[in-house]
Write a protein that holds these residues in place. Structure first.
Motif, PDB file in Angstrom:
ATOM      1  N   CYS A 182       0.841  -1.200   0.000  1.00  0.00           N
ATOM      2  CA  CYS A 182       0.000   0.000   0.000  1.00  0.00           C
ATOM      3  C   CYS A 182       0.878   1.252   0.000  1.00  0.00           C
ATOM      4  N   GLN A 183       1.911   1.260   0.851  1.00  0.00           N
ATOM      5  CA  GLN A 183       2.814   2.417   0.903  1.00  0.00           C
ATOM      6  C   GLN A 183       3.538   2.606  -0.433  1.00  0.00           C
ATOM      7  N   ASP A 184       3.951   1.513  -1.052  1.00  0.00           N
ATOM      8  CA  ASP A 184       4.625   1.606  -2.359  1.00  0.00           C
ATOM      9  C   ASP A 184       3.686   2.189  -3.414  1.00  0.00           C
ATOM     10  N   ASP A 185       2.430   1.704  -3.418  1.00  0.00           N
ATOM     11  CA  ASP A 185       1.461   2.207  -4.401  1.00  0.00           C
ATOM     12  C   ASP A 185       1.168   3.691  -4.176  1.00  0.00           C
ATOM     13  N   VAL A 186       1.021   4.083  -2.913  1.00  0.00           N
ATOM     14  CA  VAL A 186       0.760   5.491  -2.601  1.00  0.00           C
ATOM     15  C   VAL A 186       1.963   6.351  -3.009  1.00  0.00           C
ATOM     16  N   GLN A 187       3.186   5.805  -2.815  1.00  0.00           N
ATOM     17  CA  GLN A 187       4.389   6.542  -3.219  1.00  0.00           C
ATOM     18  C   GLN A 187       4.431   6.733  -4.741  1.00  0.00           C
ATOM     19  N   LYS A 188       4.073   5.671  -5.492  1.00  0.00           N
ATOM     20  CA  LYS A 188       4.036   5.790  -6.965  1.00  0.00           C
ATOM     21  C   LYS A 188       3.016   6.842  -7.388  1.00  0.00           C
ATOM     22  N   LEU A 189       1.865   6.835  -6.741  1.00  0.00           N
ATOM     23  CA  LEU A 189       0.817   7.816  -7.030  1.00  0.00           C
ATOM     24  C   LEU A 189       1.318   9.232  -6.723  1.00  0.00           C
ATOM     25  N   THR A 190       2.001   9.367  -5.592  1.00  0.00           N
ATOM     26  CA  THR A 190       2.562  10.664  -5.200  1.00  0.00           C
ATOM     27  C   THR A 190       3.577  11.138  -6.234  1.00  0.00           C
ATOM     28  N   ASP A 191       4.468  10.239  -6.668  1.00  0.00           N
ATOM     29  CA  ASP A 191       5.483  10.595  -7.665  1.00  0.00           C
ATOM     30  C   ASP A 191       4.837  11.068  -8.962  1.00  0.00           C
ATOM     31  N   ARG A 192       3.795  10.350  -9.401  1.00  0.00           N
ATOM     32  CA  ARG A 192       3.097  10.734 -10.649  1.00  0.00           C
ATOM     33  C   ARG A 192       2.451  12.112 -10.501  1.00  0.00           C
ATOM     34  N   THR A 193       1.812  12.344  -9.362  1.00  0.00           N
ATOM     35  CA  THR A 193       1.123  13.617  -9.137  1.00  0.00           C
ATOM     36  C   THR A 193       2.117  14.771  -9.077  1.00  0.00           C
ATOM     37  N   ILE A 194       3.227  14.564  -8.383  1.00  0.00           N
ATOM     38  CA  ILE A 194       4.238  15.623  -8.287  1.00  0.00           C
ATOM     39  C   ILE A 194       4.861  15.897  -9.653  1.00  0.00           C
ATOM     40  N   ALA A 195       5.052  14.846 -10.461  1.00  0.00           N
ATOM     41  CA  ALA A 195       5.576  15.045 -11.819  1.00  0.00           C
ATOM     42  C   ALA A 195       4.598  15.884 -12.649  1.00  0.00           C
ATOM     43  N   GLU A 196       3.307  15.649 -12.453  1.00  0.00           N
ATOM     44  CA  GLU A 196       2.291  16.420 -13.170  1.00  0.00           C
ATOM     45  C   GLU A 196       2.348  17.900 -12.745  1.00  0.00           C
ATOM     46  N   ILE A 197       2.510  18.136 -11.445  1.00  0.00           N
ATOM     47  CA  ILE A 197       2.623  19.507 -10.933  1.00  0.00           C
ATOM     48  C   ILE A 197       3.875  20.174 -11.506  1.00  0.00           C
ATOM     49  N   ASP A 198       4.997  19.430 -11.541  1.00  0.00           N
ATOM     50  CA  ASP A 198       6.247  19.976 -12.093  1.00  0.00           C
ATOM     51  C   ASP A 198       6.077  20.381 -13.555  1.00  0.00           C
ATOM     52  N   LYS A 199       5.342  19.557 -14.332  1.00  0.00           N
ATOM     53  CA  LYS A 199       5.088  19.881 -15.744  1.00  0.00           C
ATOM     54  C   LYS A 199       4.281  21.172 -15.854  1.00  0.00           C
ATOM     55  N   LEU A 200       3.269  21.310 -14.991  1.00  0.00           N
ATOM     56  CA  LEU A 200       2.445  22.525 -15.020  1.00  0.00           C
ATOM     57  C   LEU A 200       3.274  23.761 -14.680  1.00  0.00           C
ATOM     58  N   VAL A 201       4.165  23.625 -13.683  1.00  0.00           N
ATOM     59  CA  VAL A 201       5.035  24.739 -13.297  1.00  0.00           C
ATOM     60  C   VAL A 201       5.937  25.123 -14.470  1.00  0.00           C
ATOM     61  N   ALA A 202       6.568  24.124 -15.098  1.00  0.00           N
ATOM     62  CA  ALA A 202       7.481  24.393 -16.218  1.00  0.00           C
ATOM     63  C   ALA A 202       6.737  25.056 -17.379  1.00  0.00           C
ATOM     64  N   ALA A 203       5.531  24.584 -17.675  1.00  0.00           N
ATOM     65  CA  ALA A 203       4.754  25.160 -18.775  1.00  0.00           C
ATOM     66  C   ALA A 203       4.382  26.613 -18.481  1.00  0.00           C
ATOM     67  N   LYS A 204       3.977  26.892 -17.255  1.00  0.00           N
ATOM     68  CA  LYS A 204       3.591  28.259 -16.901  1.00  0.00           C
ATOM     69  C   LYS A 204       4.798  29.192 -16.914  1.00  0.00           C
ATOM     70  N   GLU A 205       5.947  28.702 -16.417  1.00  0.00           N
ATOM     71  CA  GLU A 205       7.169  29.518 -16.467  1.00  0.00           C
ATOM     72  C   GLU A 205       7.557  29.838 -17.904  1.00  0.00           C
ATOM     73  N   ALA A 206       7.469  28.838 -18.788  1.00  0.00           N
ATOM     74  CA  ALA A 206       7.790  29.047 -20.202  1.00  0.00           C
ATOM     75  C   ALA A 206       6.840  30.063 -20.811  1.00  0.00           C
ATOM     76  N   GLU A 207       5.570  29.993 -20.438  1.00  0.00           N
ATOM     77  CA  GLU A 207       4.567  30.929 -20.948  1.00  0.00           C
ATOM     78  C   GLU A 207       4.873  32.359 -20.494  1.00  0.00           C
ATOM     79  N   ILE A 208       5.290  32.503 -19.233  1.00  0.00           N
ATOM     80  CA  ILE A 208       5.592  33.830 -18.695  1.00  0.00           C
ATOM     81  C   ILE A 208       6.836  34.406 -19.375  1.00  0.00           C
ATOM     82  N   LEU A 209       7.868  33.595 -19.518  1.00  0.00           N
ATOM     83  CA  LEU A 209       9.139  34.082 -20.052  1.00  0.00           C
ATOM     84  C   LEU A 209       9.138  34.232 -21.568  1.00  0.00           C
ATOM     85  N   ALA A 210       8.210  33.575 -22.260  1.00  0.00           N
ATOM     86  CA  ALA A 210       8.244  33.552 -23.716  1.00  0.00           C
ATOM     87  C   ALA A 210       7.617  34.791 -24.369  1.00  0.00           C
ATOM     88  N   VAL A 211       6.799  35.488 -23.662  1.00  0.00           N
ATOM     89  CA  VAL A 211       6.028  36.576 -24.289  1.00  0.00           C
ATOM     90  C   VAL A 211       6.938  37.674 -24.800  1.00  0.00           C
TER      91      VAL A 211
END
Length: 186
Positions: free
Chosen positions: A157-186
């Protein structure tokens, strides 16, 4: 509560955290105009505060200009005042019934400030996800303590929750990178 419910609850709460973070990102303005920018601006309408989108048609004229077309004649001045007094730093201009909201270009310094704001919001979202992971792990430990599950089940259960956490944090990191690129690109 069993392991499947713990994982399902954790996954749902993590998705809600990501959705809340996406909502937070729409409030951070870039140099480009988008109609969602005015979603948080409220205007008085017959004694109650309502979003502008409920009293006017909000559209884009071009990449740097939002147009607001009030549905009632008397609302133009109220909408213009509400936009001007919001913390968005916008300066609307009325042209007859139509209100034009030009987006001022961002300075390099302001862009860097906004990327810091985006990173901070991303870190807050990551912390929320990690807290949800801790909550789920504590629930699994509680089941183990009550001898409702085996140690292997708890570990899985802990391993599965950790995998879920890793996936979610990776998704957040992608959103951060995309927004930063959008801000800096204009």
């Amino acid at each position: 509560m069993n392991i499947a419910e713990i994982k399902k609850t954790a996954e749902q709460k993590m998705q809600k955290s990501v959705e809340a973070f996406k909502q937070e990102l729409t409030k951070i303005r870039t140099g480009r105009a988008h109609t969602g920018l005015l979603d948080q601006v409220h205007v008085e309408y017959y004694g109650s505060m309502v979003p502008i989108s409920q009293v006017a048609n909000v559209t884009l004229l071009d990449a740097r200009t939002i147009s607001v077309q009030p549905w009632e004649k008397g609302m133009g001045a109220k909408i213009e005042k509400a936009i001007r007094e919001s913390d968005l730093g916008l300066n609307p201009a009325a042209q007859g019934d139509l209100i034009r909201v030009p987006m001022p270009p961002l300075t390099e310094e302001r862009r860097k400030e906004l990327t810091k704001v985006v990173r901070h919001a991303g870190e807050e979202a990551r912390v929320a996800v990690r807290n949800l992971r801790r909550e789920a792990n504590e629930q699994a430990k509680k089941l183990l303590k009550e001898k409702l599950i085996s140690e292997d089940d708890e570990r899985r259960c802990q391993d599965d929750v950790q995998k879920l956490t890793d996936r979610t944090i990776a998704e957040i990191d992608k959103l951060v990178a995309a927004k930063e690129a959008e801000i800096l690109a204009v």
